[in-house]
Design an enzyme around this catalytic site. Structure first.
Site, PDB file in Angstrom:
ATOM      1  N   CYS A 359       0.784  -1.232   0.000  1.00  0.00           N
ATOM      2  CA  CYS A 359       0.000   0.000   0.000  1.00  0.00           C
ATOM      3  C   CYS A 359       0.825   1.297   0.000  1.00  0.00           C
ATOM      4  CB  CYS A 359      -1.044   0.009   1.103  1.00  0.00           C
ATOM      5  SG  CYS A 359      -0.664  -0.928   2.562  1.00  0.00           S
ATOM      6  N   ARG A 388       7.075 -11.278   4.896  1.00  0.00           N
ATOM      7  CA  ARG A 388       6.678 -11.100   6.288  1.00  0.00           C
ATOM      8  C   ARG A 388       7.410 -12.111   7.139  1.00  0.00           C
ATOM      9  NH1 ARG A 388       0.197  -9.917   5.509  1.00  0.00           N
ATOM     10  NH2 ARG A 388       0.517  -8.334   3.923  1.00  0.00           N
ATOM     11  N   GLN A 406       0.854 -10.861  -3.403  1.00  0.00           N
ATOM     12  CA  GLN A 406      -0.551 -10.486  -3.279  1.00  0.00           C
ATOM     13  C   GLN A 406      -1.063  -9.968  -4.607  1.00  0.00           C
ATOM     14  OE1 GLN A 406      -0.139  -7.530  -0.090  1.00  0.00           O
ATOM     15  NE2 GLN A 406      -1.413  -8.879   1.140  1.00  0.00           N
ATOM     16  N   ASP A 408      -2.866  -7.451  -5.294  1.00  0.00           N
ATOM     17  CA  ASP A 408      -3.210  -6.362  -4.403  1.00  0.00           C
ATOM     18  C   ASP A 408      -3.757  -5.181  -5.195  1.00  0.00           C
ATOM     19  OD1 ASP A 408      -3.377  -5.285  -1.928  1.00  0.00           O
ATOM     20  OD2 ASP A 408      -1.229  -4.996  -1.630  1.00  0.00           O
ATOM     21  N   HIS A 410      -5.413  -1.127  -4.620  1.00  0.00           N
ATOM     22  CA  HIS A 410      -5.799  -0.034  -3.748  1.00  0.00           C
ATOM     23  C   HIS A 410      -6.660   0.922  -4.536  1.00  0.00           C
ATOM     24  CE1 HIS A 410      -2.298  -1.742  -1.682  1.00  0.00           C
ATOM     25  NE2 HIS A 410      -3.059  -1.533  -0.637  1.00  0.00           N
ATOM     26  N   LYS A 493     -12.334  -4.685   8.100  1.00  0.00           N
ATOM     27  CA  LYS A 493     -12.327  -5.373   6.806  1.00  0.00           C
ATOM     28  C   LYS A 493     -13.469  -6.363   6.687  1.00  0.00           C
ATOM     29  CE  LYS A 493      -9.213  -9.115   8.191  1.00  0.00           C
ATOM     30  NZ  LYS A 493      -7.828  -9.563   8.278  1.00  0.00           N
ATOM     31  N   HIS A 539      -8.402  -1.181   0.480  1.00  0.00           N
ATOM     32  CA  HIS A 539      -7.387  -2.202   0.201  1.00  0.00           C
ATOM     33  C   HIS A 539      -8.126  -3.464  -0.186  1.00  0.00           C
ATOM     34  CE1 HIS A 539      -4.154  -0.255   2.850  1.00  0.00           C
ATOM     35  NE2 HIS A 539      -5.242   0.444   3.084  1.00  0.00           N
TER      36      HIS A 539
END
Length: 666
Positions: A359, A388, A406, A408, A410, A493, A539
């Site tokens: 992000c 991670r 991911q 991912d 945004h 979320k 997200h």
RNA sequence: GCCGACUUGGCGCAAUUGGUAGCGCACCGCACUUGUAAUGCGGGGGUUAGGGGUUCAAGUCCCCUAGUCGGCUCCA
């Protein structure tokens, strides 16, 4: 004898006063009562006006009682063999039960076998479970040798009892005595709310001790670790057997096992724990998944962006990751520091971090220019690989890795557009998941836990975000399950939970609403009235992680991927070398249409080739011999062993192309 | 991170009380040329995860490290 009025299973009934559950329900499958909503032992005697229901052993309550009683028998067996063992808690769980013990040495598999023997003895002796009310003071004296039980008594009625709720409730304290039916002697006892089975015989031999493991007392890693024994228990042999078969089926589908068997991916020790490499066959599946996702994102108006894997620490200070999430990140790479001969710093270094999230980069892209309301909603998408630092004990195949990618996105939206955009995202996500073969969903709403400092941002914003998510989730018509305390540190979320082919649920997509990062990065856009406003971020990861989704799909399909995903879609198997050229032409035709097809010209014999490709789970085996060649046809063999002979070549090709295009299973 | 178990050729496994590594599949070679889940014969491949220790002798016993598995805690 006076009689009293009660309702039994909904029917108003007159019964003799003083009658207990055994008299009311003579069926052997009734194990307890529900009296005015409260579970009671069969020995309970209803009073005037009670609403009584029977609890069948096969019902959810009945199963819990069976399993809870099994846990008691286990505990008794443990203390019979080792009187020094101190009791923790022993609740029923899904499909079984566990009991925690404080013992000097951990249990071994041999111990479990010995314990089963002892349990059998206890079960056969037909001990009765007898409820006895007591006071806190009396219980403290009685259980002076059980420090953990004493602790639970002290916690009675507080919120912190947690899993100990099976032992103590908020009402009166009770102890269950295990009574020898012949002598009337109490042979064992345990602090417990009950209810229990009438006697141990009902457990029969339809239970099994599964494994032992350590578990922190009261689920807190600061507490001592106790030794936990897990067991399973069922009303009938068939149910136990089918449960064990299900476990076997799950083991067969394990993506780690299939990953090796089908040559999809591996975790080389040389690379490091939780870091996967994808082999060619896994690679093509992954590429297919990604390509299709890209195509759909493009159609849905997303922009494609890319960002690096490492960045200077400052970015993650601004985003808050380093303050709130440092322990989940890989340690820093120290760059550019120079020291003189005395060890003094001559040039100040920089810390770089592997990114745990994408992000902040997308935020920087947003900030790369002045934004207008006309730019919004701005949807940035990236297959972003993140790292991670998962604790060593939690790494698990592709589903819990230390490096993963991911899918991912945004979305930067105006406050006014949040709701519509969320609705669109949710629909997009569910549609796409369906294309990959998942159909059974429910939603989870993860919210902040009051008073927990890990959640940043002010309460009013959290409330607005949470309410909006809840509204959209509710409108989707899917079942919504609350998950208090499960929010990300920057916002609440919705997560999409999907059920797989054997009924297990997996957390897939998450959609998070974030008012916080726009604030931290001071994001703005110019509204149509010329004022500067702050956008909101959504997200959204659809697969969660591609690796994880890959693992889930592998298990969902048990490695039997639908043709569009299968690494090899078609293998041509000539009956003899003589037909290589004929069948080779068909295979070439398919390849020219983009089908992943190959011809098996190995020296293996025909049946061996069939066996090889069946084991590899190739969806279409095309076979050709003299009969096929004469008819300008081929024969299909499918993974389930079924076959279809003499299919004209043109038809066969069309059929294969259609199955791939339609993303159907065969 | 914590507790326990485990780690033997690419994969799955075997190796009496510590006595000096075997099997199947896969792989390579030769022969066989075959109609729906294993053709036959031959061959190569392991200093037993890595390191240290005990012992005349270690795959077997002890310690450390790494990795895997099952749980616990954790999963922003």
């Amino acid at each position: 004898m006076s009689s009293i009025q009660v309702t039994v299973d909904g029917q108003p009934t007159s019964i003799e006063s003083g009658v207990d559950g055994f008299k009311l329900f003579t069926s052997k499958t009734v194990v307890a009562l529900r009296v005015n909503g409260e579970l009671r032992d069969l020995a309970h005697r209803p009073v005037e006006g009670d609403a009584i229901e029977s609890v069948e052993i096969g019902s959810p309550d009945g199963l819990n009682i069976l399993r809870h009683s099994s846990a008691h028998v286990l505990a008794q067996a443990v203390q019979n063999i080792n009187p020094e063992a101190k009791l923790g808690i022993g609740p029923p769980i899904t499909d079984g039960f566990y009991y925690d013990f404080d013992v000097e040495t951990p249990f071994t598999p041999e111990d479990l076998r010995a314990l089963e023997k002892e349990m059998d003895r206890i079960i056969r002796s037909g001990q009765r479970f007898v409820r006895r009310a007591t006071s806190d003071e009396a219980a403290r004296v009685e259980l002076a040798n059980e420090p953990y039980k004493l602790e639970l008594i002290g916690l009675k009625g507080t919120d912190s009892v947690g899993d100990g709720a099976a032992e103590v409730g908020s009402g009166e304290l009770t102890i269950y005595d295990n009574v020898n039916p012949h002598t009337g002697e109490t042979v064992w006892k345990d602090l417990c709310r009950g209810p229990h089975l009438p006697n141990t015989r009902m457990i029969g031999n339809v239970y099994s001790l599964m494994r032992s493991a350590a578990a922190y007392w009261r689920g807190n890693e600061k507490n001592k670790q106790l030794q936990r024994i897990y067991g399973t228990a069922w009303p009938t042999k068939e149910e136990l057997r089918s449960h064990l078969e299900q476990l076997e089926e799950a083991a067969k589908r394990d993506h780690r096992r299939l990953g090796a068997e089908l040559d999809l991916f591996s975790f080389p020790e040389e690379v490091g724990s939780g870091l996967a490499v994808f082999h060619p066959k896994g690679g093509i599946i992954r590429k297919t998944m990604e390509d299709y996702s890209r195509q759909r994102h493009e159609e849905a108006g997303y922009d494609f962006v890319y960002s690096p894997h490492v960045t200077k620490s400052h970015l993650f200070e601004t985003s808050g990751h380093l303050q709130w999430y440092a322990e989940g990140m890989y340690p820093p790479l120290q760059m550019d520091e120079e020291r003189d001969e005395n060890g003094e710093i001559r040039k100040q270094g920089q810390d770089y971090y592997l990114k745990p999230m994408n992000c902040p980069f997308h935020v920087l892209i947003y900030k790369s220019q002045g934004r207008s309301y006309r730019d919004l909603p701005l949807r940035m998408f990236e297959f972003g690989t993140v790292y991670r630092y998962e604790k060593s004990g939690v790494v698990h195949g592709l589903t819990r890795a230390r490096g993963f990618t991911q899918d991912d996105a945004h979305l930067f939206v105006t406050q006014e557009d949040i709701e519509v955009e969320l609705q669109n995202v949710l629909k997009f996500v569910l549609d796409l998941l369906r294309d990959y073969g998942l159909n059974d969903f429910y939603l989870e709403l993860s919210t902040k836990e009051e008073g927990n400092p890990k959640f940043v941002g002010d309460d009013a914003i959290w409330k607005l975000a949470t309410d909006t998510l809840e509204k959209v989730a509710t409108e989707s018509g899917l079942k919504l399950v609350p998950d208090p305390g499960g929010a990300a540190f920057y916002g609440p979320k919705i997560s999409v939970q999907a059920k797989d082919a054997i009924g297990r649920t997996w957390q897939m997509s998450t959609i998070q609403l974030d008012f916080n990062l726009p604030e931290r990065f001071d994001l703005e856009y110019t509204a149509n009235d010329g004022t500067r406003r702050r956008p909101v971020m959504i997200h959204r990861a659809l697969f969660g992680s591609i690796e994880r989704f890959f693992g889930v799909l592998t298990e969902h399909y048990a490695g039997i991927f639908p043709p569009w995903l299968a690494p090899v879609q078609v293998v041509g198997i000539p009956v003899a070398d003589e037909f290589n050229d004929y069948l080779g032409e068909v295979i070439e035709k398919l390849r020219a249409s983009g089908v992943r097809a190959s011809l098996d010209v190995s020296y293996d014999r025909f049946p061996k080739k069939i066996r090889n490709h069946t084991k590899d789970k190739v969806p279409f085996m095309l076979i050709a011999g003299g009969e096929d060649r004469d008819a300008n046809a081929v024969s299909f063999r499918f993974r389930d062993g079924s076959q279809e002979n003499a299919v004209p070549v043109a038809q066969a090709v069309e059929r294969i192309l259609k199955a791939i295009a339609d993303k159907v299973q065969v």
